[in-house]
Design a protein around this motif. Structure first.
Motif, PDB file in Angstrom:
ATOM      1  N   PHE A   1      12.529   0.559  12.414  1.00 19.81           N
ATOM      2  CA  PHE A   1      11.146   1.076  12.434  1.00 19.81           C
ATOM      3  C   PHE A   1      10.653   0.738  11.112  1.00 19.81           C
ATOM      4  CE2 PHE A   1      14.427   4.167  10.928  1.00 19.81           C
ATOM      5  CZ  PHE A   1      13.851   4.437   9.667  1.00 19.81           C
ATOM      6  N   HIS A   2       9.275   0.772  11.074  1.00 14.81           N
ATOM      7  CA  HIS A   2       8.404   0.516   9.743  1.00 14.81           C
ATOM      8  C   HIS A   2       8.077   1.619   9.008  1.00 14.81           C
ATOM      9  CE1 HIS A   2       7.290  -3.491  10.815  1.00 14.81           C
ATOM     10  NE2 HIS A   2       7.235  -3.255  12.057  1.00 14.81           N
ATOM     11  N   PRO A   3       8.834   1.848   8.025  1.00 12.66           N
ATOM     12  CA  PRO A   3       8.518   3.089   7.001  1.00 12.66           C
ATOM     13  C   PRO A   3       7.194   3.191   6.408  1.00 12.66           C
ATOM     14  CG  PRO A   3      10.400   1.876   6.036  1.00 12.66           C
ATOM     15  CD  PRO A   3      10.040   1.179   7.468  1.00 12.66           C
TER      16      PRO A   3
ATOM     17  N   GLY B   1       3.958   7.318   8.376  1.00  6.53           N
ATOM     18  CA  GLY B   1       3.340   8.396   7.744  1.00  6.53           C
ATOM     19  C   GLY B   1       4.211   9.070   6.614  1.00  6.53           C
ATOM     20  N   ASP B   2       4.071  10.412   6.259  1.00  7.73           N
ATOM     21  CA  ASP B   2       4.820  11.004   5.283  1.00  7.73           C
ATOM     22  C   ASP B   2       6.263  10.922   5.529  1.00  7.73           C
ATOM     23  OD1 ASP B   2       2.315  12.010   4.520  1.00  7.73           O
ATOM     24  OD2 ASP B   2       2.547  13.944   5.297  1.00  7.73           O
TER      25      ASP B   2
ATOM     26  N   PHE C   1       0.876  -1.087   0.007  1.00 10.21           N
ATOM     27  CA  PHE C   1       0.029  -0.250   0.114  1.00 10.21           C
ATOM     28  C   PHE C   1       0.732   1.131  -0.085  1.00 10.21           C
ATOM     29  CE2 PHE C   1      -3.615  -2.682   2.200  1.00 10.21           C
ATOM     30  CZ  PHE C   1      -4.029  -2.811   0.882  1.00 10.21           C
ATOM     31  N   ALA C   2       1.887   1.255   0.670  1.00  7.63           N
ATOM     32  CA  ALA C   2       2.916   2.405   0.916  1.00  7.63           C
ATOM     33  C   ALA C   2       3.284   2.609  -0.408  1.00  7.63           C
ATOM     34  CB  ALA C   2       3.845   2.191   1.916  1.00  7.63           C
ATOM     35  N   LEU C   3       3.951   1.623  -1.234  1.00  2.00           N
ATOM     36  CA  LEU C   3       4.540   1.785  -2.535  1.00  2.00           C
ATOM     37  C   LEU C   3       3.407   2.444  -3.473  1.00  2.00           C
ATOM     38  CD1 LEU C   3       6.669  -1.249  -2.751  1.00  2.00           C
ATOM     39  CD2 LEU C   3       7.519   0.866  -2.502  1.00  2.00           C
TER      40      LEU C   3
END
Length: 193
Positions: A174-176, A180-181, A18-20
């Motif tokens: 951490f989970h980039p 968030g932004d 989803f982030a990609l």
């Protein structure tokens, strides 16, 4: 751009996809060595317990493939920890890409560390346009101590390496994809490497 997310049964894959997509990109899920080797960028996610995740890597032969990759590779959370020499979790031998042993937080703090914490001492092109003390999302009980390959630091009971880099290999505790932004900027920076 050909992005492969390594699919070995221990990944937080949907949130990365989803982030990609929010960045206008699609990724392929694969455990096929040829597909992984041919990728422009490789993302190595991980959620769960180190020894069982490493067992899945060994069973698929990915434990020998990953350290030989020449393109930029990003390990996330457990993925980063598995790229280290070893982990106290399940007494696990790691891939040895980062020259550090992963250890457990003491029982003096709430474990796992879960939620938002700051990153600072940023030292990599992964953090272009990111300033010290931005908040990132973390969930983990084990950590990589500060070492020569640390490119970001976080403090939770002790200062530890919240990101590592060795040549074309990058890792974030951490989970980039859940940060968030700022997290999306870090993913975008990785994809520009």
């Amino acid at each position: 751009m050909n992005i492969v997310i390594i699919n070995y049964g221990a990944g937080n894959i949907q949130s990365i996809m989803f982030a990609l997509q929010r960045l206008g990109l699609n990724a392929v899920l694969s455990n096929n060595p040829e597909e992984i080797k041919a990728a422009d960028k490789v993302i190595f996610p991980g959620v769960g317990e180190a020894s069982s995740a490493m067992k899945m890597l060994v069973e698929s032969g990915l434990d020998t493939l990953i350290p030989t990759l020449k393109q930029p590779v990003l390990g996330i959370c457990l993925g980063m920890q598995l790229m280290c020499k070893s982990s106290e979790e399940g007494d696990t031998k790691g891939l040895g890409i980062f020259n550090v042993d992963v250890i457990k937080f003491s029982n003096k703090v709430k474990v796992p560390q879960m939620g938002w914490n700051q990153i600072y001492n940023l030292k990599s092109s992964l953090f272009r346009e990111i300033t010290d003390n931005e908040y990132m999302y973390l969930v983990h009980s084990y950590y990589a101590p500060l070492c020569n390959e640390a490119v970001a630091t976080t403090n939770y009971e002790v200062e530890y390496a919240s990101a590592l880099q060795n040549n074309n290999f990058y890792g974030t505790q951490f989970h980039p994809e859940k940060s968030g932004d700022v997290g999306e900027q870090i993913l975008a920076n990785f994809l520009k490497l």
